[in-house]
Design an enzyme around this catalytic site. Structure first.
Site, PDB file in Angstrom:
ATOM      1  N   CYS A  23       0.837  -1.212   0.000  1.00  0.00           N
ATOM      2  CA  CYS A  23       0.000   0.000   0.000  1.00  0.00           C
ATOM      3  C   CYS A  23       0.870   1.259   0.000  1.00  0.00           C
ATOM      4  CB  CYS A  23      -0.903  -0.057   1.234  1.00  0.00           C
ATOM      5  SG  CYS A  23      -1.679   1.496   1.690  1.00  0.00           S
ATOM      6  N   CYS A  26       0.260   3.706   2.887  1.00  0.00           N
ATOM      7  CA  CYS A  26       0.751   3.080   4.124  1.00  0.00           C
ATOM      8  C   CYS A  26       2.251   3.317   4.283  1.00  0.00           C
ATOM      9  CB  CYS A  26       0.477   1.575   4.110  1.00  0.00           C
ATOM     10  SG  CYS A  26      -1.272   1.148   4.028  1.00  0.00           S
TER      11      CYS A  26
END
Length: 98
Positions: A23, A26
């Site tokens: 991600c 993230c």
């Protein structure tokens, strides 16, 4: 799961970052969390939970998109938000629940 429950059970606020290694946002959140930890020190615990490796915990808390951040205190969710968050905002939230 019992390890997670024991982590979030205390008086001290626990900031939990549900993330995945693949991600992009993230990956951007990670250094922000390091800055938060530097500033709050022992006033809060910061935990990262990989949703792919911990699907049961992610499902229990209804994590549908990542990053999703929670603040727990005494085992209860006191705050939840999805998406990238800046250090100042997270520090303010932690202090709110400390």
């Amino acid at each position: 799961m019992s390890d997670f429950n024991s982590i979030i059970a205390g008086e001290k606020p626990v900031l939990v970052d549900f993330y995945a290694t693949w991600c992009g946002p993230c990956k951007m959140q990670a250094p922000i969390l390091e800055k938060v930890k530097e500033q709050v020190g022992d006033a809060a615990t910061i935990v990262k939970i990989d949703v792919d490796a911990n699907q049961e915990v992610a499902a229990k808390y209804g994590v549908r998109s990542i990053p999703t951040l929670f603040i727990f205190k005494n085992g209860q969710v006191t705050w939840r938000a999805t998406g990238l968050h800046q250090a100042d905002d997270l520090i303010a939230k932690i202090k709110e629940f400390a």
